[in-house]
Write a protein that holds these residues in place. Structure first.
Motif, PDB file in Angstrom:
ATOM      1  N   GLU A  60      -0.973   6.391  -6.215  1.00  0.00           N
ATOM      2  CA  GLU A  60      -2.460   5.825  -6.783  1.00  0.00           C
ATOM      3  C   GLU A  60      -3.345   6.427  -5.540  1.00  0.00           C
ATOM      4  O   GLU A  60      -3.121   6.802  -4.487  1.00  0.00           O
ATOM      5  N   GLU A  61      -4.739   6.458  -5.980  1.00  0.00           N
ATOM      6  CA  GLU A  61      -5.496   6.863  -4.988  1.00  0.00           C
ATOM      7  C   GLU A  61      -6.193   5.784  -4.208  1.00  0.00           C
ATOM      8  O   GLU A  61      -6.179   4.641  -4.655  1.00  0.00           O
ATOM      9  N   ARG A  62      -6.237   6.493  -2.903  1.00  0.00           N
ATOM     10  CA  ARG A  62      -6.756   5.572  -1.848  1.00  0.00           C
ATOM     11  C   ARG A  62      -8.455   5.306  -2.090  1.00  0.00           C
ATOM     12  O   ARG A  62      -8.880   6.547  -2.334  1.00  0.00           O
ATOM     13  N   LEU A  65       2.715   2.263  -3.351  1.00  0.00           N
ATOM     14  CA  LEU A  65       1.440   2.673  -4.406  1.00  0.00           C
ATOM     15  C   LEU A  65       1.283   4.158  -3.997  1.00  0.00           C
ATOM     16  O   LEU A  65       0.086   4.545  -3.993  1.00  0.00           O
ATOM     17  N   LYS A  66       2.451   4.986  -3.653  1.00  0.00           N
ATOM     18  CA  LYS A  66       2.187   6.256  -3.431  1.00  0.00           C
ATOM     19  C   LYS A  66       1.397   7.129  -4.240  1.00  0.00           C
ATOM     20  O   LYS A  66       0.757   7.862  -3.945  1.00  0.00           O
ATOM     21  N   TYR A  97       0.914  -1.257   0.130  1.00  0.00           N
ATOM     22  CA  TYR A  97      -0.082  -0.094  -0.005  1.00  0.00           C
ATOM     23  C   TYR A  97       0.980   1.208  -0.059  1.00  0.00           C
ATOM     24  O   TYR A  97       0.582   2.189  -0.807  1.00  0.00           O
ATOM     25  N   SER A 154      -4.778   2.525 -10.103  1.00  0.00           N
ATOM     26  CA  SER A 154      -6.167   2.525  -9.328  1.00  0.00           C
ATOM     27  C   SER A 154      -7.240   2.263 -10.343  1.00  0.00           C
ATOM     28  O   SER A 154      -8.276   2.669 -10.411  1.00  0.00           O
ATOM     29  N   THR A 167      -9.886  -1.803  -8.137  1.00  0.00           N
ATOM     30  CA  THR A 167     -10.208  -1.476  -6.636  1.00  0.00           C
ATOM     31  C   THR A 167     -11.383  -2.855  -6.099  1.00  0.00           C
ATOM     32  O   THR A 167     -10.829  -3.216  -5.113  1.00  0.00           O
ATOM     33  N   TRP A 213      -8.296   1.147   3.956  1.00  0.00           N
ATOM     34  CA  TRP A 213      -8.261   1.736   2.601  1.00  0.00           C
ATOM     35  C   TRP A 213      -7.354   0.723   1.801  1.00  0.00           C
ATOM     36  O   TRP A 213      -6.608  -0.049   1.992  1.00  0.00           O
ATOM     37  N   LYS A 268      -5.570   0.402  -2.295  1.00  0.00           N
ATOM     38  CA  LYS A 268      -4.903   0.860  -3.454  1.00  0.00           C
ATOM     39  C   LYS A 268      -4.601  -0.282  -4.373  1.00  0.00           C
ATOM     40  O   LYS A 268      -4.298  -1.311  -4.092  1.00  0.00           O
ATOM     41  N   SER A 269      -4.533   0.224  -5.585  1.00  0.00           N
ATOM     42  CA  SER A 269      -4.111  -0.687  -6.579  1.00  0.00           C
ATOM     43  C   SER A 269      -3.459  -0.141  -7.753  1.00  0.00           C
ATOM     44  O   SER A 269      -3.230   1.282  -7.859  1.00  0.00           O
TER      45      SER A 269
END
Length: 236
Positions: free
Chosen positions: A93-95, A90-91, A87, A119, A122, A113, A115-116
């Motif tokens: 990427e949108e949480r 994956l700085k 997680y 993004s 999900t 939360w 992340k992927s």
């Protein structure tokens, strides 16, 4: 006269013997089934082709021949710390907020939360990490989830400061043909001071309360003075 009669009797005996021999031959070879051979019963010999219509799998049916193909693919058991690290990695990427809902109720219990990569995964992130999510939900909501209950998993479509809606995630949401690698997803739970899970500590205080940043931390709840630093270095 006697000699002629004797010759006729001998000839009749020969004819009768010939008829009996022909009858015996036709009975044993013409109308009785052939002796079984390996190919006629479907045996497979090394270097020989199988009989038409008979395959190795059909021969072994009922004797464990299809066991390997029928085994379900076992899911990889994910570790909380490992997915927390991913997680953090994956700085950019949108949480996305995730939670559980007791089946038959309207209330969602948000517990962290996901992340992927890009993004884009999900639903996969929720489904593949559903065990971690459920386990942490039980830590955060011990009263509501004190007994075994049927749960649903979901993610929240809105941001923290705007209205949104929960989307239920189950196996039907996953594309089996394009399986997502667990290394491309991550989960961070809501910090739980009572157990120390997903808590960042500095100087004896939690520094990531109500935060989904998952930033590198120092130490854990039992060793607050630790100099150890790095993503996921906490109580898991």
């Amino acid at each position: 006269m006697h000699t002629l009669r004797t010759k006729m009797m001998i000839r009749q005996k020969k004819v009768l013997l010939a008829v009996l021999l022909c009858s015996w031959w036709s009975t044993t070879n013409g109308f009785s089934p052939l002796a079984p051979t390996p190919s006629s019963v479907g045996y497979i010999s090394r270097g020989a082709s199988t009989q038409k219509g008979i395959t190795p799998s059909s021969l072994h049916a009922g004797f464990g021949g299809g066991a390997a193909s029928s085994k379900k693919k076992q899911e990889t058991k994910l570790k909380p710390k490992q997915q927390w690290d991913r997680y953090v990695d994956l700085k950019q990427e949108e949480r996305v907020a995730v939670g559980v809902q007791i089946d038959g109720t309207d209330e969602w219990l948000d517990c962290g939360w996901v992340k992927s990569q890009g993004s884009k995964y999900t639903s996969d992130a929720v489904f593949k990490q559903r065990v971690l999510i459920a386990e942490h939900a039980k830590r955060l909501f011990p009263v509501q989830l004190s007994t075994k209950k049927q749960l649903q998993w979901g993610h929240y479509s809105g941001n923290d400061d705007e209205e949104g809606e929960w989307t239920v995630v189950d196996k039907s949401c996953i594309d089996a043909a394009n399986e997502v690698n667990v290394k491309s997803i991550g989960f961070l739970g809501v910090p739980d001071p009572s157990t120390g899970f997903y808590c960042n500590y500095e100087g004896g205080r939690i520094t990531n309360a109500n935060s989904g940043s998952g930033s590198p931390i120092a130490g854990d709840s039992k060793k607050n003075d630790s100099k150890k630093k790095g993503p996921g270095d906490g109580v898991i």
